[in-house]
Scaffold this active site. Sequence first.
Site, PDB file in Angstrom:
ATOM      1  N   LYS A   1       1.134  -0.973   0.516  1.00 60.64           N
ATOM      2  CA  LYS A   1       0.185  -0.292  -0.230  1.00 60.64           C
ATOM      3  C   LYS A   1       0.860   1.306   0.136  1.00 60.64           C
ATOM      4  CE  LYS A   1       0.791   2.135   4.189  1.00 60.64           C
ATOM      5  NZ  LYS A   1       2.028   1.431   4.727  1.00 60.64           N
TER       6      LYS A   1
ATOM      7  N   GLY B   1      10.019  -3.125   5.174  1.00 59.55           N
ATOM      8  CA  GLY B   1       9.968  -1.696   6.829  1.00 59.55           C
ATOM      9  C   GLY B   1      10.010  -0.484   5.989  1.00 59.55           C
ATOM     10  N   SER B   2       9.581   0.516   4.837  1.00 57.47           N
ATOM     11  CA  SER B   2       9.842   0.945   3.926  1.00 57.47           C
ATOM     12  C   SER B   2       8.164   2.455   3.811  1.00 57.47           C
ATOM     13  CB  SER B   2      10.412   1.164   2.775  1.00 57.47           C
ATOM     14  OG  SER B   2      10.115   0.643   2.134  1.00 57.47           O
TER      15      SER B   2
ATOM     16  N   GLY C   1       4.023  -0.944   3.840  1.00 55.96           N
ATOM     17  CA  GLY C   1       2.949  -2.020   4.144  1.00 55.96           C
ATOM     18  C   GLY C   1       3.448  -4.113   3.874  1.00 55.96           C
TER      19      GLY C   1
ATOM     20  N   SER D   1       4.215  -5.859   5.428  1.00 56.09           N
ATOM     21  CA  SER D   1       4.212  -6.992   7.225  1.00 56.09           C
ATOM     22  C   SER D   1       3.106  -6.942   6.743  1.00 56.09           C
ATOM     23  CB  SER D   1       4.449  -6.864   8.303  1.00 56.09           C
ATOM     24  OG  SER D   1       3.499  -5.311   8.734  1.00 56.09           O
TER      25      SER D   1
ATOM     26  N   ASP E   1      -2.939  -0.466   6.841  1.00 55.65           N
ATOM     27  CA  ASP E   1      -2.456  -1.075   5.831  1.00 55.65           C
ATOM     28  C   ASP E   1      -3.043  -3.318   5.827  1.00 55.65           C
ATOM     29  OD1 ASP E   1      -0.575   0.193   6.263  1.00 55.65           O
ATOM     30  OD2 ASP E   1       1.600  -0.892   6.817  1.00 55.65           O
TER      31      ASP E   1
END
Lengths: 385, 385
Positions: free
Chosen positions: A10, A141-142, A145, A147, A204
């Site tokens: 996302k 980790g940017s 979304g 995870s 997310d």
Amino acid sequence: MEVTARAPGKIILSGEHAVVHGSTSVAASINRYTYVTFRLPPSSECDGLLILHLKDMGLKFSWPIDRIKEAVANFGSHTPLGPKSCPKECVKCLASLVEEQQIPEANIAIASGIIFFLWLYTCIHGYRSATVTVSSELPLGSGLGSSAAFCISLSGALLAQSSSISLDPRKNDWLAFDESELDLVNKWAFEGEKIIHGKPSGIDNTVSTYGHMIKFRSGDLTRLKSSMPLKMMITNTRVGRNTKALVAGVSERIMRHPDAMTSVFSAVDSISNELVMIIQSTATDEISLTEKEEKLEELIEMNQGLLQCMGVSHASIETVLQTTLKYKLSSKLTGAGGGGCVLTLLPTLLSSTVIDKVMAELKSCGFECFTAGIGGNGVEICFGS
Amino acid sequence: MEVTARAPGKIILSGEHAVVHGSTSVAASINRYTYVTFRLPPSSECDGLLILHLKDMGLKFSWPIDRIKEAVANFGSHTPLGPKSCPKECVKCLASLVEEQQIPEANIAIASGIIFFLWLYTCIHGYRSATVTVSSELPLGSGLGSSAAFCISLSGALLAQSSSISLDPRKNDWLAFDESELDLVNKWAFEGEKIIHGKPSGIDNTVSTYGHMIKFRSGDLTRLKSSMPLKMMITNTRVGRNTKALVAGVSERIMRHPDAMTSVFSAVDSISNELVMIIQSTATDEISLTEKEEKLEELIEMNQGLLQCMGVSHASIETVLQTTLKYKLSSKLTGAGGGGCVLTLLPTLLSSTVIDKVMAELKSCGFECFTAGIGGNGVEICFGS
């Protein structure tokens, strides 16, 4: 028998940070996915084992099913109808199973994701051997979304072969879940987001589940259908951020400048609402696609100015902005800021030569850079051989 | 006998553009001056001539006094008590006198300034020979109030030797006018600003006359006394701007996004008012100078974000911002934007090594760069030999 689920990442189109203080925000899916393939019955090599293969990282973990049973059995029977939150004690037991596996750089998000995998797997499929393979087109980790896309694709793949879901496995194409199935996938995945993030906003996983766009304000999520094709360039500055510190920094700025910041959030709210109106207006309206794109570009520029006003930009983000400005393209940071990713609207009539040039220039600065369609479908399933 | 007046340039500390739409704005003097030296009685070489020497440009103009008389005589008698607006017909007559002199690149602002000089001179001193010399530390047309500083220093120098003003010519130091004298200087200079700019706001000449800082909102000017020493770096991008087009661009953006822009202007208004509070709070208050500087830096950053939101920044401005950000210094554009000048606050405790470094880096980008004290005295007079 094999099933693969893919779940999109996302972007935040508008309203990051301001949403924490009551403004409207808009998020959208991107056509970059995390894929989870679930194989059951297991191939001969994994008899009595549950195998998790994180392909992009070159990591392969395996646990004897009996040991998982030991860790989980005290915390209730398996049921895909849940969702069931993983009790704290169970998280601890599963964490010790995960710790045995050597995860490079002790990545907490990855470890938490694996804990969720073990919990979800046993809830849905009990203690059967299986192999689960994960691969992703989303940088970790940017702010894209990754995870949630992991949790959704995992839930989608595991539920697709459970008694809760009844998709026709004969079709060899990406298939959509029905609404109630999507709700179940989303709820299960949210349990994963809770393990990974503590207090996730739910944005997310909702975007990754249902796709398209959502508007959210003060905890209310509204799904939007856009009739407007949107293409963006996403530039990952690769600068790691501390989201909590950035959010806290904005709150401190509000303490120091309450009047100014209230007006800034109000401006962001107006921008988000305008954006929703533009993307929902249909092609039959008087306004042409190019005009709509120009309006969006202006809103993107304005939103970025307001984010700078909140103090969440970063030198790397400014470099991206300046580079795209040279090509008369409008950009804004997306997500927490302080690094992370930058969005650039690519108008329909923009030549691919220009896109290639600006991408080459950004890559030469050390950034990762790709184009993405915005607002496509959410999680989907494909049955394999 | 000789008298020199010096009048300072100005910067907009906050609120440019927004002020057009009702927000508060704050302007301040800078210790960069335009100097006008007036020599009377004339030296032997200018018998029957009025000589104007624009030193920085290497330009020297001279007119036979009789020809000036011809042009002006029909429009009333000379009186320093004015101010008298120069009638349109008289502007035309004087313009033809100016056109005879070769002004490089047909600079309209310079030509208009000379017309005002001829008008002001004959109003105050009639048809006497004299030499007037102008030099300036202010870059022309870059938003630092160079035309107002010219008009004020010219009015100051010419009035200082008229019957309207009674300064003690024995002192050999910079002397201040009294309040009523300042008012007269300011009113005369405003006539010049009208010839040069058409519809001046009155801000530039007011700051150049009275110095220090002024707050202005909806046409009301309030003079402020600051108890806070302020030092800024001023970077001239040397990028020429079209102020009218920039102002029009903001107005168009308001038409397209009325709600968002109203909030943006409201945020700017809050920032200007906070700024006024900070610079007016005295040293005896609880807050230290460094804390005050940090607050100002945050307000500068916020104002710049809002200016970007209005769409009046420019690639050259962004380059300056990024360069100063590397040294953790806060900057904003000042004036119309789209090029022009950028302000950078230089905190009291900042080492001169850092200042030298950042200035060298900015100069290597092709920018002009200097430091200035902010909020000092307005127009002053020095009697020479």
